[in-house]
Scaffold this motif. Sequence first.
Motif, PDB file in Angstrom:
ATOM      1  N   ASP A  61     -13.360   2.538   6.335  1.00  0.00           N
ATOM      2  CA  ASP A  61     -12.377   3.520   5.907  1.00  0.00           C
ATOM      3  C   ASP A  61     -11.125   2.787   5.437  1.00  0.00           C
ATOM      4  O   ASP A  61     -10.649   1.859   6.100  1.00  0.00           O
ATOM      5  CB  ASP A  61     -11.966   4.455   7.058  1.00  0.00           C
ATOM      6  CG  ASP A  61     -13.007   5.515   7.351  1.00  0.00           C
ATOM      7  OD1 ASP A  61     -13.740   5.900   6.428  1.00  0.00           O
ATOM      8  OD2 ASP A  61     -13.087   5.966   8.514  1.00  0.00           O
ATOM      9  N   VAL A  62     -10.603   3.214   4.297  1.00  0.00           N
ATOM     10  CA  VAL A  62      -9.292   2.774   3.849  1.00  0.00           C
ATOM     11  C   VAL A  62      -8.356   3.969   3.935  1.00  0.00           C
ATOM     12  O   VAL A  62      -8.699   5.069   3.502  1.00  0.00           O
ATOM     13  CB  VAL A  62      -9.323   2.241   2.403  1.00  0.00           C
ATOM     14  CG1 VAL A  62      -7.911   2.076   1.861  1.00  0.00           C
ATOM     15  CG2 VAL A  62     -10.046   0.907   2.341  1.00  0.00           C
ATOM     16  N   VAL A  63      -7.181   3.751   4.506  1.00  0.00           N
ATOM     17  CA  VAL A  63      -6.153   4.781   4.563  1.00  0.00           C
ATOM     18  C   VAL A  63      -4.912   4.248   3.868  1.00  0.00           C
ATOM     19  O   VAL A  63      -4.384   3.192   4.238  1.00  0.00           O
ATOM     20  CB  VAL A  63      -5.820   5.184   6.012  1.00  0.00           C
ATOM     21  CG1 VAL A  63      -4.669   6.179   6.040  1.00  0.00           C
ATOM     22  CG2 VAL A  63      -7.052   5.777   6.695  1.00  0.00           C
ATOM     23  N   CYS A  64      -4.466   4.964   2.846  1.00  0.00           N
ATOM     24  CA  CYS A  64      -3.282   4.583   2.075  1.00  0.00           C
ATOM     25  C   CYS A  64      -2.218   5.657   2.255  1.00  0.00           C
ATOM     26  O   CYS A  64      -2.482   6.848   2.035  1.00  0.00           O
ATOM     27  CB  CYS A  64      -3.636   4.425   0.600  1.00  0.00           C
ATOM     28  SG  CYS A  64      -2.254   3.875  -0.430  1.00  0.00           S
ATOM     29  N   THR A  65      -1.038   5.243   2.655  1.00  0.00           N
ATOM     30  CA  THR A  65       0.086   6.151   2.870  1.00  0.00           C
ATOM     31  C   THR A  65       1.029   6.087   1.674  1.00  0.00           C
ATOM     32  O   THR A  65       1.304   5.006   1.154  1.00  0.00           O
ATOM     33  CB  THR A  65       0.852   5.769   4.142  1.00  0.00           C
ATOM     34  OG1 THR A  65      -0.022   5.872   5.265  1.00  0.00           O
ATOM     35  CG2 THR A  65       2.048   6.694   4.366  1.00  0.00           C
ATOM     36  N   GLY A  66       1.529   7.234   1.262  1.00  0.00           N
ATOM     37  CA  GLY A  66       2.464   7.244   0.143  1.00  0.00           C
ATOM     38  C   GLY A  66       3.016   8.626  -0.114  1.00  0.00           C
ATOM     39  O   GLY A  66       3.175   9.426   0.808  1.00  0.00           O
TER      40      GLY A  66
END
Length: 207
Positions: free
Chosen positions: A101-106
């Motif tokens: 899983d990749v989690v990107c915050t923005g």
Amino acid sequence: MSGWDDKLAIDELLHNWAIRRDAGHWERFQTVWHDDGWMMATWFQGPATEFIRVSREGWDKGVNILHFLGGSSIDIRAHRAIAQTKMTISQRASINGCLCDVVCTGRFYDFLEKRNDRWAIVIRQPIYEKDRIDPVSPADVPELDQGSLQAFPEGYRHLAYMQEQIGYRVKRDMPSLKGKQVEALYQRGDRWLEGLAVTPQEFLSVT
């Protein structure tokens, strides 16, 4: 409609984007965009109609991308608005045989306009602030090519790595938390609220 009612309508629209896209409700997803709407993402830049088509194709093939929203800040001037919404993008895929899983915050940075008493998105540009990659099973360790990984911008490095691993071509100059790309985006937002022209082509040429 009062200014407060406009903000409520925009806020509902922003949530509808995430819910309808992630649930695969493609016909309803279309309604959050104006006909000339434009989507900018790491893996896709183009008209919203085309974004919906390729998103649907990815959905049918098992591409797993989900969104979670936080708070929004909405600035309205006449029939135009800029909305910034805290978000995370979560994508699951296999990297060299390791399910991750990749989690990107923005933030989603949206250019909106009210036409015929209807608010909808004209341009959506995410801002990618930070990300990470985790194996789904703690017993696994993904094998990453550090040279390839470090070639991507810090704000969406792991997301870009995964997306290119599964066959997408990632844009390498998207706005992050700081830097000239995000400053140029803010300037476009100011121009939009002033009633000046902002074109999708401007978003393609940022370096």
